[in-house]
Design a protein around this motif. Structure first.
Motif, PDB file in Angstrom:
ATOM      1  N   ILE A 164     -15.656  56.423 -19.387  1.00  0.00           N
ATOM      2  CA  ILE A 164     -16.669  55.325 -18.856  1.00  0.00           C
ATOM      3  C   ILE A 164     -16.609  53.892 -19.641  1.00  0.00           C
ATOM      4  CG2 ILE A 164     -18.761  54.876 -18.001  1.00  0.00           C
ATOM      5  CD1 ILE A 164     -18.823  57.553 -17.117  1.00  0.00           C
TER       6      ILE A 164
ATOM      7  N   LYS B 173     -11.553  52.241 -11.123  1.00  0.00           N
ATOM      8  CA  LYS B 173     -12.874  52.071 -10.988  1.00  0.00           C
ATOM      9  C   LYS B 173     -13.655  53.094 -10.151  1.00  0.00           C
ATOM     10  CE  LYS B 173     -13.874  47.539 -12.194  1.00  0.00           C
ATOM     11  NZ  LYS B 173     -14.986  47.194 -12.788  1.00  0.00           N
ATOM     12  N   LYS B 174     -12.787  53.628  -9.054  1.00  0.00           N
ATOM     13  CA  LYS B 174     -13.352  54.899  -8.306  1.00  0.00           C
ATOM     14  C   LYS B 174     -13.516  56.228  -9.539  1.00  0.00           C
ATOM     15  CE  LYS B 174     -12.370  57.770  -4.316  1.00  0.00           C
ATOM     16  NZ  LYS B 174     -11.643  57.918  -3.069  1.00  0.00           N
TER      17      LYS B 174
ATOM     18  N   LYS C  74     -19.450  59.167 -13.617  1.00  0.00           N
ATOM     19  CA  LYS C  74     -20.714  58.843 -13.843  1.00  0.00           C
ATOM     20  C   LYS C  74     -21.385  59.825 -12.661  1.00  0.00           C
ATOM     21  CE  LYS C  74     -20.733  54.004 -14.698  1.00  0.00           C
ATOM     22  NZ  LYS C  74     -21.025  52.462 -14.171  1.00  0.00           N
ATOM     23  N   LEU C  75     -20.824  60.233 -11.684  1.00  0.00           N
ATOM     24  CA  LEU C  75     -21.524  61.354 -10.905  1.00  0.00           C
ATOM     25  C   LEU C  75     -21.446  62.785 -11.694  1.00  0.00           C
ATOM     26  CD1 LEU C  75     -22.951  61.918  -8.133  1.00  0.00           C
ATOM     27  CD2 LEU C  75     -20.369  61.996  -7.110  1.00  0.00           C
TER      28      LEU C  75
ATOM     29  N   GLN D 101     -14.276  56.030 -12.535  1.00  0.00           N
ATOM     30  CA  GLN D 101     -15.445  55.443 -13.435  1.00  0.00           C
ATOM     31  C   GLN D 101     -16.519  56.076 -12.455  1.00  0.00           C
ATOM     32  OE1 GLN D 101     -16.224  51.437 -14.062  1.00  0.00           O
ATOM     33  NE2 GLN D 101     -17.177  51.840 -15.935  1.00  0.00           N
ATOM     34  N   GLU D 102     -16.880  55.827 -11.295  1.00  0.00           N
ATOM     35  CA  GLU D 102     -17.885  56.168 -10.540  1.00  0.00           C
ATOM     36  C   GLU D 102     -18.134  57.719 -10.318  1.00  0.00           C
ATOM     37  OE1 GLU D 102     -17.580  54.416  -6.583  1.00  0.00           O
ATOM     38  OE2 GLU D 102     -17.178  52.442  -7.347  1.00  0.00           O
ATOM     39  N   ARG D 103     -16.888  58.230 -10.103  1.00  0.00           N
ATOM     40  CA  ARG D 103     -17.004  59.811 -10.097  1.00  0.00           C
ATOM     41  C   ARG D 103     -17.288  60.440 -11.182  1.00  0.00           C
ATOM     42  NH1 ARG D 103     -13.627  62.617  -6.374  1.00  0.00           N
ATOM     43  NH2 ARG D 103     -13.718  61.740  -4.328  1.00  0.00           N
TER      44      ARG D 103
END
Length: 153
Positions: free
Chosen positions: A117, A136-137, A143-144, A139-141
């Motif tokens: 991240i 970017k996707k 974090k999830l 990175q979001e995943r």
């Protein structure tokens, strides 16, 4: 991530044609030829599932990974663009991880995700827009996964 799941790849131009060359993995076989579900180490399976979840890989079938039955090591191969677009399929590795309850992250995978991240910016500098979108996707995943403490189903 440092999971050591993808064999090294280099780009080469041969006779004017560009392409990639991936390291040959000896003592491993294409998973679809094996009963891999009982031979892959649980931690290898979880790391591979995190990789596939982060990149939203949908075509991780037995043709797209190798297994060393003696060591329980898994190798992810054949990362073509189609893997990310097929909305019908889902990764066999992700499904197996969920089925076996191996979707919880360890301190090692938590550290790897945290490092990932924080290292996003250098990864996307000068990258093509498609690459930026995928990273970017991911990175979001990541974090999830960290928020939930496991790979979401």
């Amino acid at each position: 991530l440092g999971f050591r799941l993808v064999p090294p790849v280099v780009y080469r131009t041969v006779n004017g044609m560009e392409g990639s060359l991936q390291k040959l993995i000896k003592d491993s076989s294409i998973a679809k030829r094996l009963k891999w579900r009982g031979t892959v180490k649980p931690e290898e399976l979880t790391k591979a599932a995190i990789f596939d979840y982060l990149l939203d890989v949908k075509d991780r079938r037995g043709d797209n990974f190798l297994v060393n039955q003696a060591s329980g090591k898994i190798w992810l191969i054949d990362h073509d663009y189609w893997m990310f677009l097929n909305e019908i399929l889902r990764s066999d590795i992700l499904q197996e991880t969920q089925t076996r309850g191996l979707n919880h992250i360890t301190p090692e995978t938590q550290s790897a995700l945290e490092r990932f991240i924080t290292s996003i910016t250098p990864l996307i500098i000068g990258a093509k827009s498609e690459v930026v979108k995928i990273v970017k996707k991911a990175q979001e995943r990541a974090k999830l996964i960290l928020d939930k403490g496991k790979i979401p189903s």
